[in-house]
Design an enzyme around this catalytic site. Sequence first.
Site, PDB file in Angstrom:
ATOM      1  N   ASP A   1       2.856  47.114  41.284  1.00 56.43           N
ATOM      2  CA  ASP A   1       2.809  48.064  40.000  1.00 56.43           C
ATOM      3  C   ASP A   1       3.001  49.443  40.440  1.00 56.43           C
ATOM      4  OD1 ASP A   1       3.099  47.202  37.223  1.00 56.43           O
ATOM      5  OD2 ASP A   1       1.538  45.764  37.890  1.00 56.43           O
TER       6      ASP A   1
ATOM      7  N   ASP B   1       6.839  40.132  35.576  1.00 55.22           N
ATOM      8  CA  ASP B   1       5.987  40.440  34.489  1.00 55.22           C
ATOM      9  C   ASP B   1       6.512  41.100  33.590  1.00 55.22           C
ATOM     10  OD1 ASP B   1       3.488  40.457  33.102  1.00 55.22           O
ATOM     11  OD2 ASP B   1       2.504  42.124  34.288  1.00 55.22           O
TER      12      ASP B   1
ATOM     13  N   LYS C   1       6.251  40.577  30.292  1.00 54.27           N
ATOM     14  CA  LYS C   1       5.558  40.795  29.176  1.00 54.27           C
ATOM     15  C   LYS C   1       6.318  40.773  27.683  1.00 54.27           C
ATOM     16  CE  LYS C   1       1.362  43.363  30.680  1.00 54.27           C
ATOM     17  NZ  LYS C   1       1.536  43.094  32.056  1.00 54.27           N
TER      18      LYS C   1
ATOM     19  N   ASP D   1       9.084  39.714  21.876  1.00 58.62           N
ATOM     20  CA  ASP D   1      10.307  39.414  21.035  1.00 58.62           C
ATOM     21  C   ASP D   1      11.375  39.225  22.014  1.00 58.62           C
ATOM     22  OD1 ASP D   1      11.763  39.232  18.803  1.00 58.62           O
ATOM     23  OD2 ASP D   1      11.980  41.118  18.542  1.00 58.62           O
TER      24      ASP D   1
END
Lengths: 211, 211
Positions: A8, A59, A61, A64
């Site tokens: 990250d 990742d 996340k 929707d």
Amino acid sequence: MKIQLALDRMTIPEAVGMAEKVAQSVDWIEVGTSLIKEFGVDSVKEMKRAFPDKVIVADIKTIDNARYEFEMCFEAGADVATVMGVSPLVTIDASMEVAGRYGRMVMIDLLNTSEEQQRELLKYKDAIFCEHVSKDQQEEMGAKNQGRGSSIFSGERMVAVAGGITLSSLVQLQRTLKPEVVIVGSAITKAENPSESAAQFKELILHGEGK
Amino acid sequence: MKIQLALDRMTIPEAVGMAEKVAQSVDWIEVGTSLIKEFGVDSVKEMKRAFPDKVIVADIKTIDNARYEFEMCFEAGADVATVMGVSPLVTIDASMEVAGRYGRMVMIDLLNTSEEQQRELLKYKDAIFCEHVSKDQQEEMGAKNQGRGSSIFSGERMVAVAGGITLSSLVQLQRTLKPEVVIVGSAITKAENPSESAAQFKELILHGEGK
């Protein structure tokens, strides 16, 4: 127990370079949310290209638009992609459907889920459940890993654990949560010697206080 | 009432091209989550470069790492960025702090928030609150916009509304939710004639059944 290296807050070349340094000690490589949001899904593509034989976790996340996002991750080469447990269940259903179609896996991020939501999520038998203390929560709490003693998923489902994990907190987690996947970020990537740090995690898991 | 054009599931050049077609009828331009996750924050940069005088909304859907993600959006030129209402409050606090520092705005996406969470969120007086029926929920429900009669935010806070909005559902929403911002995606972008469709939305808001 597998080690998932979380990458990250760096560029794609930095992330690939970091993964190269520690590859022999880690099992799964996570392309972190910050890389995906900053550089797009090319971050996933380039990591898979660099490590075709590693399990690559995107990742992303998702909360929707699960079909679109999961297809995008799997087309880019991800083996696992993440969906938020606080999403509407129809979103998690869609992510499971896409993963099934591609023969890949879903990791459900339990961040900020209620007990009621967690009980509902138990029905996803093929998912990995990630007990997650978020970056923002770590900053607030000073990265304490207390209060992680129990999980309704331990022993029932495949469990991952993430958030400020260090060598010493891992010893604790091996006794309580008993995760199948331990997600380690800055304890490796910000160590003075990342490959040495990763090797210590591997050593602890292979011969340490746990199993 | 302002119209926010939502751009999703297209390339950056397609998004800029679509925005050019309808720019005179819309007030705010949203770089959708799918653009950010597919192409990174360059999507925000390029939209701001093309429309320096429009309000650019980065629908980044932050749920952790708020300082990093919000600084990234604002540095890229976004005027508004989104955070999920289902996030830990510390994440929303951080997004508000960054927005305050940059003199920009936070839109809190209310997707799947509980009543209890909504009451807690009321404290963010300077935020925009987005009543959001997600893409996945729309697919499940067939884009019905029923059940949107009330919101604890209406009249109390700045309200936006998103999710499958059409000309006819807007008439209804003007009577009930009374939003300050109406977010329209496919009713414009997938119309046979997007600029005509956008003009109809503008006409309805200026002279239509609402105000």
